[in-house]
Enzyme design. Structure first.
Site, PDB file in Angstrom:
ATOM      1  N   GLY A  52       0.642  -1.082  -0.087  1.00 57.53           N
ATOM      2  CA  GLY A  52      -0.139   0.201   0.272  1.00 57.53           C
ATOM      3  C   GLY A  52       1.076   1.207  -0.429  1.00 57.53           C
TER       4      GLY A  52
ATOM      5  CE  LYS B 210     -10.926   0.897 -15.244  1.00 59.21           C
ATOM      6  NZ  LYS B 210     -11.985   2.379 -15.874  1.00 59.21           N
TER       7      LYS B 210
ATOM      8  CG  HIS C 155      -6.332  -8.393  -0.301  1.00 59.79           C
ATOM      9  ND1 HIS C 155      -5.984  -8.576   0.899  1.00 59.79           N
ATOM     10  CD2 HIS C 155      -6.070  -9.041  -0.640  1.00 59.79           C
ATOM     11  CE1 HIS C 155      -4.702  -8.714   0.874  1.00 59.79           C
ATOM     12  NE2 HIS C 155      -4.774  -9.541  -0.465  1.00 59.79           N
TER      13      HIS C 155
ATOM     14  CG  ASN D 296       2.110 -10.959   0.398  1.00 58.67           C
ATOM     15  OD1 ASN D 296       2.784 -10.344  -0.290  1.00 58.67           O
ATOM     16  ND2 ASN D 296       1.290 -11.450   0.330  1.00 58.67           N
TER      17      ASN D 296
ATOM     18  NE  ARG E 272       4.405 -12.196   4.794  1.00 56.19           N
ATOM     19  CZ  ARG E 272       3.659 -10.530   3.630  1.00 56.19           C
ATOM     20  NH1 ARG E 272       4.910 -10.264   3.169  1.00 56.19           N
ATOM     21  NH2 ARG E 272       2.668 -10.254   4.093  1.00 56.19           N
TER      22      ARG E 272
ATOM     23  NE  ARG F  31      -2.959 -10.432  10.535  1.00 59.09           N
ATOM     24  CZ  ARG F  31      -1.956  -9.469  10.212  1.00 59.09           C
ATOM     25  NH1 ARG F  31      -1.460  -8.359  10.438  1.00 59.09           N
ATOM     26  NH2 ARG F  31      -2.589  -9.894   8.339  1.00 59.09           N
TER      27      ARG F  31
HETATM   28  C1  MV4 Z   1      -5.319  -1.654  -6.096  1.00 59.90           C
HETATM   29  C2  MV4 Z   1      -6.377  -1.525  -5.653  1.00 59.90           C
HETATM   30  C3  MV4 Z   1      -7.338  -1.127  -6.807  1.00 59.90           C
HETATM   31  N1  MV4 Z   1      -6.920  -1.025  -7.836  1.00 59.90           N
HETATM   32  N2  MV4 Z   1      -5.140  -2.302  -7.507  1.00 59.90           N
HETATM   33  C4  MV4 Z   1      -3.381  -2.145  -2.000  1.00 59.90           C
HETATM   34  C5  MV4 Z   1      -2.022  -2.878  -1.648  1.00 59.90           C
HETATM   35  C6  MV4 Z   1      -1.568  -3.684  -3.192  1.00 59.90           C
HETATM   36  N3  MV4 Z   1      -1.336  -4.787  -2.229  1.00 59.90           N
HETATM   37  C7  MV4 Z   1      -2.357  -3.357  -3.906  1.00 59.90           C
HETATM   38  N4  MV4 Z   1      -3.356  -2.182  -3.213  1.00 59.90           N
HETATM   39  C8  MV4 Z   1      -4.209  -2.494  -3.805  1.00 59.90           C
HETATM   40  N5  MV4 Z   1      -4.409  -1.890  -5.060  1.00 59.90           N
HETATM   41  C9  MV4 Z   1      -6.056  -1.332  -8.037  1.00 59.90           C
HETATM   42  N6  MV4 Z   1      -5.633  -1.823  -9.625  1.00 59.90           N
HETATM   43  C10 MV4 Z   1      -6.883  -2.089  -4.514  1.00 59.90           C
HETATM   44  C11 MV4 Z   1      -5.305  -1.616  -3.162  1.00 59.90           C
HETATM   45  C12 MV4 Z   1      -6.260  -1.423  -1.870  1.00 59.90           C
HETATM   46  C13 MV4 Z   1      -6.332  -3.015  -0.813  1.00 59.90           C
HETATM   47  C14 MV4 Z   1      -6.159  -4.513  -1.597  1.00 59.90           C
HETATM   48  C15 MV4 Z   1      -6.221  -5.624  -0.911  1.00 59.90           C
HETATM   49  C16 MV4 Z   1      -5.927  -4.501   0.158  1.00 59.90           C
HETATM   50  C17 MV4 Z   1      -6.372  -3.725   0.866  1.00 59.90           C
HETATM   51  C18 MV4 Z   1      -6.209  -3.061   0.055  1.00 59.90           C
HETATM   52  C19 MV4 Z   1      -6.685  -1.596   0.534  1.00 59.90           C
HETATM   53  C20 MV4 Z   1      -6.488  -0.430  -0.138  1.00 59.90           C
HETATM   54  C21 MV4 Z   1      -6.138  -0.816  -1.068  1.00 59.90           C
END
Ligand code: MV4
Length: 497
Positions: A164, A200, A207, A288, A290, A336
């Site tokens: 993030g 995009k 998630h 990830n 790990r 957690r």
């Molecule tokens: C994104 C997304 C929406 N659209 N990518 C957050 C951490 C990183 N692993 C990628 N993340 C995100 N990528 C696109 N194209 C939204 C997030 C995101 C998010 C992703 C997973 C878990 C929590 C999150 C919280 C905010 C944004």
């Protein structure tokens, strides 16, 4: 492999020590000055001091960890999570010291660490990625053209990023150049690299992450974890399976995760993160490389000890899982428990754990690195423990978690326990209607909306109710009850002890 040095602390160090012992391996703990008396130090067979409390001078010092491995006669190093777990340079240093790294090859860590390279590799392997660029954008004009092509809203992401940091959402062309600049400077500060790229922006996804295991011979997946309940990129609750996955979707996402792992020559335990939209489309985000904090929910529904499998694989043994057995059974939830004060904007809280009552009972697991008397400092992560439950279905798992949270007592530091209780009682959560923005919409769950004066009234009421309940539960002798003596019979019938 005979003796494993655990380059970590807290609950995960203890978790790994237990797995080592079950595998017939000796465990070497390392500890900073702040952790001299920590549970992981006592649980290990050997312990080596590696420096002062600040992580940079202890748990993040590659040199001191390698020296500790040599000094202790360890032949392997397990990095746990956090600290150096995903530093390719650490895995390399371990390999070069002729020690076994309990994790993937350093090349796999490096490939997945560079997000644009990971995207290119995934594309080649046929793993669905979020529409967007797979190379860094270097000038604003090119970025405007690329964003036009992708379609707004877009997301600016750090190539070296993850978790993030260095991310910006852009909803119109006018906001693009400012976002490029802030993302690049944030990324330079956090990762020492300013490259950014465009994707995009996916609205309201879940998630979902897929656990994989690879032993060099076979690569298998162990289904999903639903990780949408997070705040500012910190996960708070995870579950397995997810209400959003059918058996078919699980197999599609699982196959994509297996392809992703194979594309980088993965070995050991790893996790592919995906965004899942309401219409069932899914996109690979990152891998990830790990063992993750939330691995226990997968262990409980798949009946596999992931840390033991990591150790076996590192030692050159085949993993003990067979694709035919790999079906999720029942439901697992993890809360957690952190030393964070919800009444104070979830800022870390410090102090001595004066009292601790740990939940127990069927299907209840407590993975913790702290005990009564331990000092919680600001040097390390605020995770105190993971409360994990298993039950035959989701509703029963929530009931069981609610009861376990009721049993839990932590005195001495503020925790997020009350937040978890509110969440378990929430109708939307109970219906499984969650996405990554859930907690942004539901500030009411984060807030402590009870005043201190009201808490005192409630505490008195609770004490009276408990006293009343104890009286009601007191056994009363009946005619059939065998009576050891007339004294005891009389005492019981009068409700005395
Ligand atoms: C994104 C997304 C929406 N659209 N990518 C957050 C951490 C990183 N692993 C990628 N993340 C995100 N990528 C696109 N194209 C939204 C997030 C995101 C998010 C992703 C997973 C878990 C929590 C999150 C919280 C905010 C944004």
């Amino acid at each position: 492999m005979k003796r494993v040095l655990i380059a970590n602390r807290g609950e995960i160090a203890l978790r790994i020590i237990r797995a080592c012992h079950e595998e017939g391996l000796e465990a070497v703990a390392v500890y900073s000055a702040a952790d001299r008396r920590s549970p992981h130090v006592r649980a290990a067979d050997h312990a080596i001091a590696i420096g002062p409390a600040p992580p940079a001078e202890s748990y993040l010092s590659i040199e001191r960890l390698i020296a500790a491995a040599h000094e202790s006669g360890a032949d392997a190093v397990h990095p746990g999570y956090g600290f150096l777990a995903e530093r390719a340079a650490f895995a390399e240093a371990v390999e070069q010291a002729e020690l076994i790294f309990v994790g993937p090859p350093s090349a796999a860590i490096r490939a997945m660490g560079d997000k644009t390279e990971a995207r290119r590799r995934m594309q080649e392997a046929g793993v669905p990625i979020v529409p967007g660029g797979s190379a860094p954008v270097d000038d604003p004009a090119a970025a405007v053209a690329a964003a036009e092509e992708i379609g707004y809203p877009v997301m600016v992401k750090a190539a070296a990023g993850g978790g993030g940091k260095g991310m910006r959402v852009v909803r119109d062309p006018g906001a693009l150049s400012a976002a490029l600049e802030t993302a690049a400077s944030e990324s330079l500060k956090a990762f020492g690299d300013s490259s950014v790229y465009l994707e995009k922006f996916i609205e309201h996804p879940r998630h979902i992450e897929i656990q994989v295991l690879a032993d060099g011979e076979r690569t298998v997946h162990l289904g999903e974890r639903e990780c949408s309940i997070q705040r500012r990129h910190q996960k708070l609750v995870e579950e397995a399976p997810s209400v959003a996955l059918s058996v078919d979707l699980r197999e599609w996402m699982g196959a994509a995760a297996v392809s992703a792992a194979q594309a980088v020559g993965y070995r050991g335990a790893g996790t592919c993160e995906f965004l899942l939209t309401e219409d069932g489309s899914f996109y690979f985000l990152e891998m990830n490389t790990r063992i993750q904090v939330e691995h226990p929910v997968t262990e409980l529904v798949y009946g596999v000890d992931l840390v033991r499998e990591q150790l076996r694989i590192a030692g050159g043994l085949p993993m003990r899982v067979h694709p035919g057995w790999l079906n999720p059974r029942g439901w697992a939830l993890e809360c957690r428990i952190t030393s964070e004060d919800p009444a104070n904007g979830f800022l870390p809280s410090t102090g001595r754990i004066e009292y601790l009552r740990v939940p127990a009972g069927p299907g209840v697991r407590w993975d913790s690195g702290v005990e009564i008397g331990d000092e919680v400092t600001l040097y390390y992560d605020s995770l105190l423990a993971k409360l994990i439950v298993w039950a035959p279905d989701r509703a029963q798992a929530i009931t069981r978690m609610t009861q376990a949270l009721d049993e839990l007592v932590v005195v001495g530091v503020a925790t997020n326990q009350a937040f978890h209780r509110r969440l378990m009682a929430d109708p939307d959560f109970r219906k499984g209607e969650i996405d990554i923005q859930f907690l942004e919409r539901r500030a009411d769950l984060l807030a402590q909306n009870v005043s201190p004066g009201r808490i005192l009234d409630l505490a008195v009421a609770a004490a009276l109710a408990e006293d009343h309940a104890r009286h009601a539960r007191r056994p009363v002798a009946t005619a059939e009850t065998a009576t050891p003596s007339e004294w005891a019979r009389q005492a019981r019938s009068e409700g005395l002890r």
